[in-house]
Design a protein around this motif. Structure first.
Motif, mmCIF file in Angstrom:
data_model
loop_
_atom_site.group_PDB
_atom_site.id
_atom_site.type_symbol
_atom_site.label_atom_id
_atom_site.label_comp_id
_atom_site.label_asym_id
_atom_site.label_seq_id
_atom_site.Cartn_x
_atom_site.Cartn_y
_atom_site.Cartn_z
ATOM 1 N N ALA A 139 28.248 96.122 -43.723
ATOM 2 C CA ALA A 139 27.363 94.645 -43.035
ATOM 3 C C ALA A 139 26.231 94.679 -44.150
ATOM 4 O O ALA A 139 26.436 96.092 -44.629
ATOM 5 N N PRO A 140 26.747 93.591 -44.798
ATOM 6 C CA PRO A 140 25.198 92.572 -45.438
ATOM 7 C C PRO A 140 24.376 93.501 -44.720
ATOM 8 O O PRO A 140 24.213 93.137 -43.478
ATOM 9 N N MET A 141 23.523 93.671 -45.592
ATOM 10 C CA MET A 141 22.148 93.756 -45.108
ATOM 11 C C MET A 141 21.403 92.270 -44.356
ATOM 12 O O MET A 141 21.287 91.753 -44.589
ATOM 13 N N GLY A 142 21.237 93.283 -42.766
ATOM 14 C CA GLY A 142 20.147 92.535 -41.776
ATOM 15 C C GLY A 142 21.526 91.045 -41.163
ATOM 16 O O GLY A 142 20.504 90.504 -40.585
ATOM 17 N N ALA A 143 22.471 91.488 -41.563
ATOM 18 C CA ALA A 143 23.620 90.828 -40.809
ATOM 19 C C ALA A 143 23.685 90.862 -39.037
ATOM 20 O O ALA A 143 23.022 91.706 -39.091
ATOM 21 N N ASN A 144 23.988 89.982 -38.916
ATOM 22 C CA ASN A 144 24.647 89.364 -37.249
ATOM 23 C C ASN A 144 25.661 90.873 -37.219
ATOM 24 O O ASN A 144 26.743 89.813 -37.381
ATOM 25 N N VAL A 145 25.184 91.700 -36.478
ATOM 26 C CA VAL A 145 26.638 92.241 -35.883
ATOM 27 C C VAL A 145 27.243 92.217 -34.938
ATOM 28 O O VAL A 145 28.291 92.784 -34.348
ATOM 29 N N CYS A 146 26.461 90.596 -33.950
ATOM 30 C CA CYS A 146 26.991 90.313 -32.495
ATOM 31 C C CYS A 146 28.284 90.382 -32.577
ATOM 32 O O CYS A 146 28.942 89.308 -32.910
ATOM 33 N N GLN A 147 28.806 90.937 -31.517
ATOM 34 C CA GLN A 147 30.542 90.434 -31.739
ATOM 35 C C GLN A 147 30.798 89.046 -30.226
ATOM 36 O O GLN A 147 31.854 88.457 -29.643
ATOM 37 N N THR A 148 29.167 89.257 -30.053
ATOM 38 C CA THR A 148 29.798 87.572 -28.756
ATOM 39 C C THR A 148 28.683 86.563 -28.809
ATOM 40 O O THR A 148 28.521 85.815 -29.006
ATOM 41 N N ALA A 149 28.359 86.803 -30.480
ATOM 42 C CA ALA A 149 27.958 85.351 -30.806
ATOM 43 C C ALA A 149 28.935 84.758 -31.030
ATOM 44 O O ALA A 149 30.338 84.550 -31.328
ATOM 45 N N ALA A 150 28.023 83.150 -31.804
ATOM 46 C CA ALA A 150 29.436 82.360 -32.756
ATOM 47 C C ALA A 150 30.500 82.634 -33.214
ATOM 48 O O ALA A 150 29.849 83.436 -33.958
ATOM 49 N N SER A 151 31.401 82.274 -32.861
ATOM 50 C CA SER A 151 32.728 82.899 -33.356
ATOM 51 C C SER A 151 32.514 82.550 -34.612
ATOM 52 O O SER A 151 32.778 83.143 -35.820
ATOM 53 N N GLY A 152 32.125 81.622 -35.615
ATOM 54 C CA GLY A 152 31.879 81.250 -37.173
ATOM 55 C C GLY A 152 30.516 82.525 -38.010
ATOM 56 O O GLY A 152 30.744 82.329 -39.063
ATOM 57 N N SER A 153 29.634 82.792 -36.566
ATOM 58 C CA SER A 153 28.506 84.050 -37.135
ATOM 59 C C SER A 153 29.076 85.216 -36.872
ATOM 60 O O SER A 153 28.501 86.590 -37.775
ATOM 61 N N ARG A 154 30.095 85.410 -36.179
ATOM 62 C CA ARG A 154 30.132 87.101 -36.384
ATOM 63 C C ARG A 154 30.739 88.167 -37.299
ATOM 64 O O ARG A 154 31.438 87.471 -37.879
ATOM 65 N N TYR A 155 30.585 88.843 -37.423
ATOM 66 C CA TYR A 155 30.864 90.312 -38.451
ATOM 67 C C TYR A 155 32.040 90.783 -38.283
ATOM 68 O O TYR A 155 32.314 92.038 -36.840
ATOM 69 N N GLY A 156 33.011 90.708 -38.985
ATOM 70 C CA GLY A 156 34.493 91.371 -39.070
ATOM 71 C C GLY A 156 34.457 92.866 -38.489
ATOM 72 O O GLY A 156 34.866 93.343 -39.018
ATOM 73 N N TYR A 157 34.247 93.412 -37.169
ATOM 74 C CA TYR A 157 35.312 94.373 -36.905
ATOM 75 C C TYR A 157 35.438 94.544 -35.568
ATOM 76 O O TYR A 157 35.035 93.598 -34.611
ATOM 77 N N ARG A 158 36.558 95.620 -35.263
ATOM 78 C CA ARG A 158 36.738 95.004 -33.505
ATOM 79 C C ARG A 158 36.534 96.937 -33.078
ATOM 80 O O ARG A 158 36.352 97.416 -33.703
ATOM 81 N N VAL A 159 36.314 96.969 -31.880
ATOM 82 C CA VAL A 159 36.181 98.582 -31.182
ATOM 83 C C VAL A 159 36.760 99.258 -30.171
ATOM 84 O O VAL A 159 37.362 98.333 -29.747
ATOM 85 N N PHE A 160 37.504 100.014 -30.127
ATOM 86 C CA PHE A 160 38.110 100.867 -29.164
ATOM 87 C C PHE A 160 38.165 102.058 -28.459
ATOM 88 O O PHE A 160 36.847 102.199 -29.212
ATOM 89 N N ARG A 161 38.033 101.704 -27.416
ATOM 90 C CA ARG A 161 37.378 102.886 -26.036
ATOM 91 C C ARG A 161 39.264 103.385 -26.196
ATOM 92 O O ARG A 161 39.987 102.655 -25.256
ATOM 93 N N HIS A 162 39.624 104.809 -25.715
ATOM 94 C CA HIS A 162 40.857 105.276 -25.524
ATOM 95 C C HIS A 162 42.231 104.464 -25.644
ATOM 96 O O HIS A 162 43.379 104.436 -25.207
ATOM 97 N N GLY A 163 41.881 103.313 -27.127
ATOM 98 C CA GLY A 163 43.206 102.830 -27.923
ATOM 99 C C GLY A 163 43.395 101.872 -27.384
ATOM 100 O O GLY A 163 43.979 101.176 -27.921
ATOM 101 N N GLU A 164 42.147 101.580 -26.456
ATOM 102 C CA GLU A 164 42.561 100.169 -26.250
ATOM 103 C C GLU A 164 41.020 98.912 -26.777
ATOM 104 O O GLU A 164 39.820 99.347 -26.564
ATOM 105 N N GLU A 165 41.382 97.722 -26.809
ATOM 106 C CA GLU A 165 40.044 97.310 -27.802
ATOM 107 C C GLU A 165 39.122 96.641 -26.278
ATOM 108 O O GLU A 165 39.413 96.283 -25.189
ATOM 109 N N VAL A 166 38.208 96.993 -27.198
ATOM 110 C CA VAL A 166 37.292 96.404 -25.814
ATOM 111 C C VAL A 166 36.388 95.501 -25.871
ATOM 112 O O VAL A 166 36.032 95.153 -27.120
ATOM 113 N N PRO A 167 36.408 94.166 -25.017
ATOM 114 C CA PRO A 167 35.569 93.305 -24.707
ATOM 115 C C PRO A 167 34.441 92.914 -24.992
ATOM 116 O O PRO A 167 33.852 93.959 -24.471
ATOM 117 N N ALA A 168 34.137 91.972 -25.666
ATOM 118 C CA ALA A 168 32.425 92.282 -26.307
ATOM 119 C C ALA A 168 31.562 92.208 -25.612
ATOM 120 O O ALA A 168 30.615 92.600 -25.909
#
Length: 300
Positions: A139-168
């Protein structure tokens, strides 16, 4: 005495004061030309003694009620000023210590090789990481990496646990801040914005202030190398199993010709031509089996 009693002490004439007779204070007053003195304690609004206000006269004196009330007003104002100054000094000292702690924590975060992320609100709308955290997520230095931020300010990555995507809302920091609990050793797979993957072991804890959760902090261990090694071992075991299965089949193939040759030797032992043919068959199959066994030894 006023210090002990927390009440005004009035000495109309130091030479006539019984509790001052024979004391060093009396000699000091006489040397300074003081004949009368009063001391009023300065008491804060919460009842704490913060100082003394003393008035001296060069002749015996009995202040009027008006003068005493004026002294009370002055004492009240002086106590308020002292208390305010002490409060301001305590606040400045507290702010200084907070700045020092903040500087220390920032230094630790920026120099730590471990990825660290901090959210300063309970909803975790803004999460910032140290350089190691930004590098891990690419991510860019100092970027907001929150997945529950407003959709326009989210940094794009996805998180999985045991093969299933984890809700934010069920990510470790969000859980720690929402529930006020520590999340231990959460094993996750992260798919970065560029499609690359990494595996993290994350520990998240709530940040408390005055008994209330104000945010969360998380630290992660990159276990990608371990996961890739485990996957490589599983793949090697799979290939080894396949090889052993193939080898077992290949080892059975020479047995039938050898068995037939042995039967020919038993029945046609007087026929030199049949004996030579059977011997050749056995030699060829044995050489084949030797090669297979050598391959097996190489693998093991």
């Amino acid at each position: 005495m006023a210090l002990v009693t927390h009440a005004r002490v009035m000495v109309h004439d130091v030479d006539e004061c019984a509790f001052m007779a024979g004391t060093a204070d009396l000699e000091t007053y006489r040397h300074a030309g003081i004949r009368a003195v009063q001391t009023t304690p300065l008491v804060s609004r919460n009842g704490k003694l913060v100082g003394m206000l003393s008035t001296h006269w060069s002749r015996p004196c009995t202040p009027s009620e008006r003068e005493l009330r004026l002294l009370d007003v002055i004492a009240r104002q002086a106590a308020d000023v002292i208390e305010r100054r002490r409060t301001e000094e305590a606040l400045r000292e507290s702010e200084r210590r907070e700045r020092e702690r903040a500087t220390l924590l920032l230094t630790i975060m920026n120099t730590s090789p471990a990825p660290i992320w901090v959210a300063l609100d309970r909803e975790c709308r803004e999460i910032v990481g140290n350089p190691a955290g930004d590098e891990l997520l690419r991510a860019p230095m100092g970027a907001n990496v929150c997945q529950t931020a407003a959709s326009g300010s989210r940094y794009g990555y996805r998180v999985f646990r045991h093969g299933e995507e984890v809700p934010a809302e069920w990510l470790p920091m969000q859980r720690a801040a929402r529930d006020g609990v520590t999340v231990y050793d959460d094993d996750m797979e992260v798919v970065r914005a560029d499609g690359s993957r990494c595996w993290l072991l994350m520990h998240a804890s709530p940040l408390w202030e005055d008994g209330q959760v104000r945010g969360a902090v998380a630290v992660a261990v990159d276990i990608t190398a371990r996961r890739e090694s485990e996957r490589a071992l599983r793949e090697a075991d799979r290939r080894k199993d396949e090889f052993l299965a193939t080898l077992a089949h290949e080892l059975r193939n020479p047995l039938a010709p050898i068995r037939n040759a042995v039967e020919i030797l038993r029945r046609g032992k007087d026929d030199e031509r049949l004996v030579e043919t059977a011997r050749g068959t056995i030699e060829r199959q044995v050489r084949h089996m030797v090669r297979l066994v050598d391959d097996l030894l190489d693998v093991s």
